[in-house]
Write an enzyme that holds these catalytic residues in place. Structure first.
Site, PDB file in Angstrom:
ATOM      1  N   LYS A 286      27.023  48.644   8.822  1.00 31.23           N
ATOM      2  CA  LYS A 286      28.024  49.705   8.635  1.00 31.23           C
ATOM      3  C   LYS A 286      29.126  49.241   7.687  1.00 31.23           C
ATOM      4  O   LYS A 286      29.579  49.996   6.816  1.00 31.23           O
ATOM      5  CB  LYS A 286      28.630  50.108   9.996  1.00 31.23           C
ATOM      6  CG  LYS A 286      27.643  50.842  10.894  1.00 31.23           C
ATOM      7  CD  LYS A 286      28.147  50.981  12.350  1.00 31.23           C
ATOM      8  CE  LYS A 286      27.045  51.573  13.227  1.00 31.23           C
ATOM      9  NZ  LYS A 286      27.392  51.591  14.664  1.00 31.23           N
TER      10      LYS A 286
ATOM     11  N   GLN B  38      32.116  49.615  18.801  1.00 35.94           N
ATOM     12  CA  GLN B  38      30.674  49.338  18.899  1.00 35.94           C
ATOM     13  C   GLN B  38      30.294  49.081  20.362  1.00 35.94           C
ATOM     14  O   GLN B  38      30.893  48.240  21.021  1.00 35.94           O
ATOM     15  CB  GLN B  38      30.322  48.124  18.032  1.00 35.94           C
ATOM     16  CG  GLN B  38      28.836  47.780  18.015  1.00 35.94           C
ATOM     17  CD  GLN B  38      27.987  48.836  17.308  1.00 35.94           C
ATOM     18  OE1 GLN B  38      28.368  49.350  16.265  1.00 35.94           O
ATOM     19  NE2 GLN B  38      26.846  49.169  17.880  1.00 35.94           N
TER      20      GLN B  38
ATOM     21  N   ASP C  48      32.790  58.512  15.498  1.00 34.54           N
ATOM     22  CA  ASP C  48      31.517  58.580  16.231  1.00 34.54           C
ATOM     23  C   ASP C  48      31.393  59.902  16.993  1.00 34.54           C
ATOM     24  O   ASP C  48      30.313  60.233  17.492  1.00 34.54           O
ATOM     25  CB  ASP C  48      31.414  57.417  17.224  1.00 34.54           C
ATOM     26  CG  ASP C  48      30.492  56.305  16.732  1.00 34.54           C
ATOM     27  OD1 ASP C  48      29.754  56.533  15.754  1.00 34.54           O
ATOM     28  OD2 ASP C  48      30.519  55.214  17.335  1.00 34.54           O
TER      29      ASP C  48
END
Lengths: 285, 285
Positions: A50, A94, A117
């Protein structure tokens, strides 16, 4: 094999190019804060990937790495700092986190306008209510794939197999927002194939290798495979691609279908968040 | 006529009795703040009815009536005061508001733990993510009706006609949470009757008088009619009840079906909110 294979890699590359063009046109580049806790090797690889793509499209990599023994309060305070920092336009926590931490509580601390997200209650609520907001990356990537592959959604029957918070449920909302008639199936569905055979667009996110075969697909349907499984014969999805390709009009392969688009949507969300935070409004995607 | 008519009035009365029993067992009664702005006659009737039932089950009626020319800032400040007041366990902002006010912004100011209408982004997000929270009254009333009428949901095909934020969309989420296979139809659905005919449970919230006739119903299905329309021939719903009753196993009438249960669920939500605010947790229903 008659179906067209939808090339997710090239579609994702096109999205990243568009993101890079948008970033180049901005006075200040957006900043993505990936937040990694501990040393889980798989998480490290995901985050590294990412960060690399983030840099490639010209955005600021504002990565934070915290030790595995960080406390809930310390991590909460880090998130509060990122919320307050105007250089940070997107925050990605994460998962999974070490077992002493409470991930659901920590996710809720992320400012919904920075929630790239799309996993907070507020983001889920904005999607459910059809309000502008940041959408979860995988299901919005699926809609991008369908759009870019020229698949009509309005008035068509879209069937989603799976009802996770990450994919199935937001996927159904996004397809409904696009005026599809939407059905959601899952482990308790009585006759799965009978319903999937009525789908013009079939999105499979069940987490079961080769769950969907040719007998479960209507001739001419578009089939999107969100599953990914490591088997002795290599990677495979929730769809038996070779068999389904004899019946469907188009299918996404695994790998090289939905996966690359998911990360591209993270970058897309970060730009959308950045642009709209600067005009003082709520982020739209 | 072969179908059983589901008596929403008596089911709602039973829910109110249960609420009254719960209220009687609490050290302090919950308080419901109905917030009425201006002098819309229909809204006045709705609010009066809610206040009466609130008092009947032993809760505190903490009604506020504000003048039609109240400003956005004054109303926002009133909501903040109700959020902060421990005697107020539920807040209901009666809609519609006078046209100079922004209802969506005002609704978002309500503490989600006091959001007894279940209309805030946070409440919608909690429902979408399957978290504890306060659910919109009409669709949760429909699930109560189905449960109390002994209708199995797990593994059955539930079809929802309509996709409003108030009914259709939360209805689909609630039925999915109960392990039904769920389809959502709407104005763009290509062949509505073909899909509704596959429903074991059919919930119609389309806002179209007599949209669903006998040809759209599977023999033995349960049909719940959320519509209510004033016609020359009296009140009617979205379902042609007399015709459908020849085919279905059970139907809810209009009036006397879903309507009474909606207000009962408001009281139910207020008790749920009260009980859980006192233990310091998030409200569950």
């Amino acid at each position: 094999m008659t179906a067209r294979l939808i090339d997710g890699r090239s579609l994702a590359a096109r999205v990243r190019d568009e993101v890079a063009t948008q970033v180049a046109s901005m006075a200040e580049p957006p900043g993505l804060a990936t937040l990694l806790v501990g040393d889980d090797p798989a998480s490290e690889i995901y985050v590294r990937n990412k960060r690399r793509l983030c840099t490639e499209v010209g955005m600021r990599d504002l990565h934070r790495h915290l030790p595995a023994d960080v406390t809930q309060a310390e991590l909460a305070s880090t998130i509060a700092g990122l919320n307050a920092d105007p250089a940070v336009t997107g925050i990605l926590l994460q998962l999974p986190l070490p077992s002493h931490l409470r991930p659901a509580d920590l996710l809720e601390l992320i400012d919904p306008d920075k929630d790239v997200d799309g996993l907070t209650e507020a983001s889920a609520g904005r999607l459910a209510l059809g309000k502008p907001g940041l959408r979860p990356c995988t299901p919005s990537g699926v809609v991008h794939i369908l759009d870019r592959a020229g698949v009509e959604l309005k008035g068509r029957h879209a069937v989603v197999v799976g009802r996770s918070n990450l994919v199935g449920k937001p996927q159904a909302q996004l397809l409904l927002e696009r005026d599809a008639t939407v059905s959601v199936c899952h482990r308790h569905t009585a006759d799965l194939a009978a319903i999937t055979r009525t789908a013009d667009v079939l999105v499979v996110a069940a987490g079961v290798p080769h769950l969907v075969g040719a007998d479960a697909v209507k001739p001419g349907a578009t089939v999107v495979d969100v599953g990914i499984h490591r088997t002795e014969a290599g990677l495979c999805g929730d769809v038996d691609t070779a068999a389904v390709a004899e019946v469907a009009a188009a299918v996404t392969p695994v790998p090289g279908g939905v996966g690359p688009m998911t990360i591209a949507m993270l970058l897309w969300n970060t730009v959308a968040a950045a642009r709209l935070q600067r005009v003082g409004g709520t982020a739209t995607v």
